[in-house]
Scaffold this motif. Structure first.
Motif, PDB file in Angstrom:
ATOM      1  N   VAL A  12      42.239 -21.840  47.463  1.00  0.00           N
ATOM      2  CA  VAL A  12      40.913 -21.852  47.492  1.00  0.00           C
ATOM      3  C   VAL A  12      40.505 -23.126  48.117  1.00  0.00           C
ATOM      4  O   VAL A  12      39.650 -23.464  48.686  1.00  0.00           O
ATOM      5  CB  VAL A  12      40.334 -21.576  46.276  1.00  0.00           C
ATOM      6  N   ALA A  13      41.247 -24.278  47.695  1.00  0.00           N
ATOM      7  CA  ALA A  13      40.997 -25.803  48.067  1.00  0.00           C
ATOM      8  C   ALA A  13      40.995 -25.826  49.206  1.00  0.00           C
ATOM      9  O   ALA A  13      40.291 -26.606  49.983  1.00  0.00           O
ATOM     10  CB  ALA A  13      41.762 -26.499  46.988  1.00  0.00           C
ATOM     11  N   GLU A  14      42.028 -25.205  50.089  1.00  0.00           N
ATOM     12  CA  GLU A  14      42.344 -25.672  51.565  1.00  0.00           C
ATOM     13  C   GLU A  14      41.932 -24.577  52.394  1.00  0.00           C
ATOM     14  O   GLU A  14      41.906 -24.662  53.699  1.00  0.00           O
ATOM     15  CB  GLU A  14      43.883 -25.729  51.543  1.00  0.00           C
ATOM     16  N   CYS A  15      41.601 -23.409  51.714  1.00  0.00           N
ATOM     17  CA  CYS A  15      41.038 -22.186  52.905  1.00  0.00           C
ATOM     18  C   CYS A  15      39.786 -22.745  53.504  1.00  0.00           C
ATOM     19  O   CYS A  15      38.720 -23.249  53.065  1.00  0.00           O
ATOM     20  CB  CYS A  15      40.927 -21.054  52.109  1.00  0.00           C
ATOM     21  N   GLU A  16      39.874 -22.699  54.957  1.00  0.00           N
ATOM     22  CA  GLU A  16      38.707 -22.870  55.672  1.00  0.00           C
ATOM     23  C   GLU A  16      38.011 -21.899  55.840  1.00  0.00           C
ATOM     24  O   GLU A  16      36.731 -21.880  56.513  1.00  0.00           O
ATOM     25  CB  GLU A  16      39.263 -23.379  57.062  1.00  0.00           C
ATOM     26  N   ARG A  17      38.027 -20.628  55.448  1.00  0.00           N
ATOM     27  CA  ARG A  17      37.165 -19.478  55.630  1.00  0.00           C
ATOM     28  C   ARG A  17      36.410 -19.455  54.368  1.00  0.00           C
ATOM     29  O   ARG A  17      36.903 -19.770  53.176  1.00  0.00           O
ATOM     30  CB  ARG A  17      38.072 -18.075  56.110  1.00  0.00           C
ATOM     31  N   PRO A  18      35.207 -18.732  54.427  1.00  0.00           N
ATOM     32  CA  PRO A  18      34.330 -18.451  53.290  1.00  0.00           C
ATOM     33  C   PRO A  18      34.877 -17.534  52.267  1.00  0.00           C
ATOM     34  O   PRO A  18      35.653 -16.525  52.762  1.00  0.00           O
ATOM     35  CB  PRO A  18      33.069 -18.228  53.610  1.00  0.00           C
ATOM     36  N   LEU A  19      34.849 -17.805  50.889  1.00  0.00           N
ATOM     37  CA  LEU A  19      35.316 -16.875  49.857  1.00  0.00           C
ATOM     38  C   LEU A  19      34.103 -16.422  48.914  1.00  0.00           C
ATOM     39  O   LEU A  19      33.073 -17.027  49.002  1.00  0.00           O
ATOM     40  CB  LEU A  19      36.399 -17.586  48.952  1.00  0.00           C
ATOM     41  N   ALA A  57      41.694 -25.269  41.984  1.00  0.00           N
ATOM     42  CA  ALA A  57      41.467 -24.953  43.178  1.00  0.00           C
ATOM     43  C   ALA A  57      42.675 -24.660  43.753  1.00  0.00           C
ATOM     44  O   ALA A  57      42.919 -23.780  44.951  1.00  0.00           O
ATOM     45  CB  ALA A  57      40.418 -25.403  44.133  1.00  0.00           C
ATOM     46  N   LEU A  58      43.625 -25.764  43.674  1.00  0.00           N
ATOM     47  CA  LEU A  58      44.912 -25.654  44.698  1.00  0.00           C
ATOM     48  C   LEU A  58      45.733 -24.593  44.050  1.00  0.00           C
ATOM     49  O   LEU A  58      46.924 -23.930  44.932  1.00  0.00           O
ATOM     50  CB  LEU A  58      45.303 -27.088  44.342  1.00  0.00           C
ATOM     51  N   GLU A  59      45.528 -24.371  42.658  1.00  0.00           N
ATOM     52  CA  GLU A  59      46.507 -23.100  42.246  1.00  0.00           C
ATOM     53  C   GLU A  59      45.978 -21.667  42.697  1.00  0.00           C
ATOM     54  O   GLU A  59      46.643 -20.681  42.291  1.00  0.00           O
ATOM     55  CB  GLU A  59      46.383 -23.314  40.755  1.00  0.00           C
ATOM     56  N   TYR A  60      44.710 -21.678  43.144  1.00  0.00           N
ATOM     57  CA  TYR A  60      44.194 -20.111  43.472  1.00  0.00           C
ATOM     58  C   TYR A  60      44.873 -19.677  44.761  1.00  0.00           C
ATOM     59  O   TYR A  60      43.948 -19.620  45.707  1.00  0.00           O
ATOM     60  CB  TYR A  60      42.719 -20.323  43.369  1.00  0.00           C
ATOM     61  N   ASP A  61      45.854 -19.243  44.797  1.00  0.00           N
ATOM     62  CA  ASP A  61      46.483 -18.763  45.973  1.00  0.00           C
ATOM     63  C   ASP A  61      46.424 -17.500  46.077  1.00  0.00           C
ATOM     64  O   ASP A  61      45.876 -16.625  45.117  1.00  0.00           O
ATOM     65  CB  ASP A  61      47.969 -19.329  46.500  1.00  0.00           C
ATOM     66  N   ALA A  62      47.269 -16.565  47.053  1.00  0.00           N
ATOM     67  CA  ALA A  62      46.838 -15.211  47.199  1.00  0.00           C
ATOM     68  C   ALA A  62      47.724 -14.304  45.919  1.00  0.00           C
ATOM     69  O   ALA A  62      47.111 -13.434  45.527  1.00  0.00           O
ATOM     70  CB  ALA A  62      47.825 -14.769  48.493  1.00  0.00           C
ATOM     71  N   HIS A  63      48.771 -14.914  45.333  1.00  0.00           N
ATOM     72  CA  HIS A  63      49.334 -14.559  44.130  1.00  0.00           C
ATOM     73  C   HIS A  63      48.268 -14.462  42.902  1.00  0.00           C
ATOM     74  O   HIS A  63      48.119 -13.579  42.225  1.00  0.00           O
ATOM     75  CB  HIS A  63      50.546 -15.288  43.862  1.00  0.00           C
ATOM     76  N   PHE A  64      47.769 -15.756  42.674  1.00  0.00           N
ATOM     77  CA  PHE A  64      46.917 -15.628  41.815  1.00  0.00           C
ATOM     78  C   PHE A  64      45.688 -14.725  42.018  1.00  0.00           C
ATOM     79  O   PHE A  64      45.348 -14.138  41.040  1.00  0.00           O
ATOM     80  CB  PHE A  64      46.393 -17.297  41.798  1.00  0.00           C
ATOM     81  N   ALA A  65      45.281 -14.807  43.179  1.00  0.00           N
ATOM     82  CA  ALA A  65      44.167 -13.706  43.355  1.00  0.00           C
ATOM     83  C   ALA A  65      44.345 -12.475  43.236  1.00  0.00           C
ATOM     84  O   ALA A  65      43.557 -11.611  42.789  1.00  0.00           O
ATOM     85  CB  ALA A  65      43.471 -14.064  45.010  1.00  0.00           C
ATOM     86  N   ARG A  66      45.620 -12.084  43.432  1.00  0.00           N
ATOM     87  CA  ARG A  66      46.011 -10.786  43.117  1.00  0.00           C
ATOM     88  C   ARG A  66      46.188 -10.162  41.788  1.00  0.00           C
ATOM     89  O   ARG A  66      45.723  -9.293  41.303  1.00  0.00           O
ATOM     90  CB  ARG A  66      47.385 -10.366  43.677  1.00  0.00           C
ATOM     91  N   LEU A  96      42.963 -14.969  51.672  1.00  0.00           N
ATOM     92  CA  LEU A  96      43.872 -16.047  51.038  1.00  0.00           C
ATOM     93  C   LEU A  96      45.359 -15.665  51.564  1.00  0.00           C
ATOM     94  O   LEU A  96      46.113 -16.401  52.121  1.00  0.00           O
ATOM     95  CB  LEU A  96      43.905 -16.151  49.715  1.00  0.00           C
ATOM     96  N   THR A  97      45.520 -14.219  51.595  1.00  0.00           N
ATOM     97  CA  THR A  97      46.757 -13.670  52.340  1.00  0.00           C
ATOM     98  C   THR A  97      46.954 -14.016  53.523  1.00  0.00           C
ATOM     99  O   THR A  97      48.014 -14.155  54.168  1.00  0.00           O
ATOM    100  CB  THR A  97      47.001 -12.237  52.001  1.00  0.00           C
ATOM    101  N   GLN A  98      45.760 -13.608  54.493  1.00  0.00           N
ATOM    102  CA  GLN A  98      45.940 -13.625  55.723  1.00  0.00           C
ATOM    103  C   GLN A  98      46.017 -15.384  56.186  1.00  0.00           C
ATOM    104  O   GLN A  98      46.529 -15.831  57.172  1.00  0.00           O
ATOM    105  CB  GLN A  98      44.603 -13.307  56.328  1.00  0.00           C
ATOM    106  N   THR A  99      45.245 -16.058  55.419  1.00  0.00           N
ATOM    107  CA  THR A  99      45.349 -17.670  55.961  1.00  0.00           C
ATOM    108  C   THR A  99      46.366 -18.335  55.284  1.00  0.00           C
ATOM    109  O   THR A  99      46.790 -19.359  55.553  1.00  0.00           O
ATOM    110  CB  THR A  99      43.963 -18.406  55.542  1.00  0.00           C
ATOM    111  N   ARG A 100      47.182 -17.459  54.022  1.00  0.00           N
ATOM    112  CA  ARG A 100      48.290 -18.367  53.730  1.00  0.00           C
ATOM    113  C   ARG A 100      48.052 -19.646  53.004  1.00  0.00           C
ATOM    114  O   ARG A 100      48.633 -20.684  53.176  1.00  0.00           O
ATOM    115  CB  ARG A 100      49.650 -18.605  54.397  1.00  0.00           C
ATOM    116  N   SER A 101      46.755 -19.722  52.319  1.00  0.00           N
ATOM    117  CA  SER A 101      46.367 -20.952  51.825  1.00  0.00           C
ATOM    118  C   SER A 101      45.833 -20.844  50.284  1.00  0.00           C
ATOM    119  O   SER A 101      46.090 -19.685  49.866  1.00  0.00           O
ATOM    120  CB  SER A 101      45.357 -21.483  52.733  1.00  0.00           C
TER     121      SER A 101
END
Length: 400
Positions: A252-259, A270-279, A245-250
């Motif tokens: 969970v809802a919009e990330c095109e890479r698998p998680l 899912a739109l709220e799960y960004d890199a800051h939330f993930a940390r 999420l940090t590398q893609t700056r996206s």
């Protein structure tokens, strides 16, 4: 195996377009026949391994090739250590070969760890990435395009491999079982009764009656070990999700890479799960599992911990099933433990789409459950509960 001399150059360069970031898992063991390490010895092993890996910034390979190490996680148990080493490498094989070589060299350089062995060294690929890699494969081992020929090709390979695969699977399952039983001692906060084992003071029958009435101690130990084993996977996979999420700056809802794991959280946020939330979620999971293993756990502190605990149960269950160790007794032990750790199942409402239609706060008032809006996930349930200060800090500015 190719020799990969250790390089102590600095600084570590960022991964270029020809490199890929890999998380290499290394399973090391103490010498066969040696007594299990006590707490002091484990602390010493953590220090030695951490210092050794921390001093390595790059691994030099043939033809000037370099594999960069930029992060490592060391988790020690009584029978050895699990290492997760994040590297930038041009190919998976180079990543595994380089990390295995440098791990063996670091063990040999340390007088106290010189007789330790490397049992496993591999990159754990996300299933989607692995499938994409297989789909794109092209080489002498690629299955024929013709369906009939491909069927015969696979049949011949499976026949030749059946005997070997069966033996390998049995050996792997036995090794995993022994590893988990050893790891069970790390789950210090929970006595066997938490897994459904009868308290000796409550037993009033013979051994056969006790087995029927409660969980067998060995099943409880295996369940406990699977939770510790799952803890390593939980932290490892959340760490990789943070990176993605940090590398893609996206998000969970919009990330095109698998998680790995964050996609398992309630979908409507899912739109709220960004890199800051993930940390924040990663720190919460680490704080929770630390209390599990250092003996200080009392209760789950916040809703985010309940969700992290849900993911940990999933990791433990999948690990047991992967090695064919999830029999009825172990399943009952895990179920009993989950019931004892959870105070309620209010968080399950987050996975109910009907709740989203009326709102979490309204649902809480109507059905008497804890408020579940995402803004409250990292807030302690009450003044006596613990939540990590970093996780409670919701302001992105505070992390700059």
């Amino acid at each position: 195996m190719t020799s990969w001399p250790i390089s102590l150059r600095a600084p570590v360069r960022p991964c270029d377009a020809e490199c890929v970031t890999y998380a290499v898992t290394v399973d090391t063991s103490i010498p066969v026949g040696s007594p299990e390490m006590d707490a002091l010895q484990r602390a010493g092993a953590v220090a030695l391994l951490g210092k050794g890996l921390g001093s390595v910034e790059a691994i030099e390979g043939p033809d000037g090739m370099e594999v960069d190490i930029f992060e490592s996680i060391v988790a020690v148990h009584p029978g050895g250590a699990l290492l997760t080493i994040f590297v930038d490498a041009p190919a998976l094989e180079f990543a595994e070969d380089a990390v295995q070589s440098v791990t063996r060299e670091l063990l040999e350089r340390s007088e106290l760890l010189a007789e330790w062995t490397v049992e496993r060294c591999e990159v754990r690929l996300h299933p989607q990435l692995a499938q994409e890699s297989l789909d794109a494969a092209d080489g002498p081992d690629t299955p024929p395009a013709d369906a009939a020929t491909r069927k015969a090709h696979h049949a011949a390979r499976e026949t030749a491999a059946d005997g070997r695969d069966e033996c390998d699977a049995e050996a792997e399952a036995k090794a995993a079982r022994n590893r988990m039983l050893t790891m069970s001692a790390e789950l210090r906060s929970f006595p066997p009764v938490m897994f459904g084992v009868l308290d000796p003071e409550d037993e009033d029958g013979g051994e056969e009656e006790d087995v029927e009435a409660g969980v067998r101690p060995e099943d409880a130990r295996l369940a406990a070990g699977a939770l510790v084993y799952g803890t390593h996977l939980l932290v490892d996979e959340l760490f990789q999700d943070v990176q993605t999420l940090t590398q893609t700056r996206s998000n969970v809802a919009e990330c095109e890479r698998p998680l790995w794991l964050l996609e398992e959280l309630p979908e409507r946020y899912a739109l709220e799960y960004d890199a800051h939330f993930a940390r924040r979620f990663l720190v919460t999971a680490i704080a929770m599992t630390t209390r599990f293993t250092n003996g200080s756990f009392q209760q789950l502190g916040c809703l985010a911990e309940e969700l992290a605990w849900r993911l940990l149960l999933r990791e433990a269950s999948v690990s047991l099933e992967t090695f064919g160790l999830m029999d009825e007794g172990v399943a009952v032990a895990l179920e009993a433990f989950a019931e004892n750790v959870y105070e309620d199942l209010d968080h399950e409402w987050l996975y109910d789409d009907s709740v989203g239609e009326i709102g979490e706060d309204a649902a809480g008032e109507a059905f008497g459950v804890t408020p579940m809006a995402i803004g409250s996930w990292f807030t302690p349930f009450n003044g006596g509960r613990y939540a990590h200060p970093y996780a409670m800090e919701a302001s992105e500015d505070a992390t700059q």
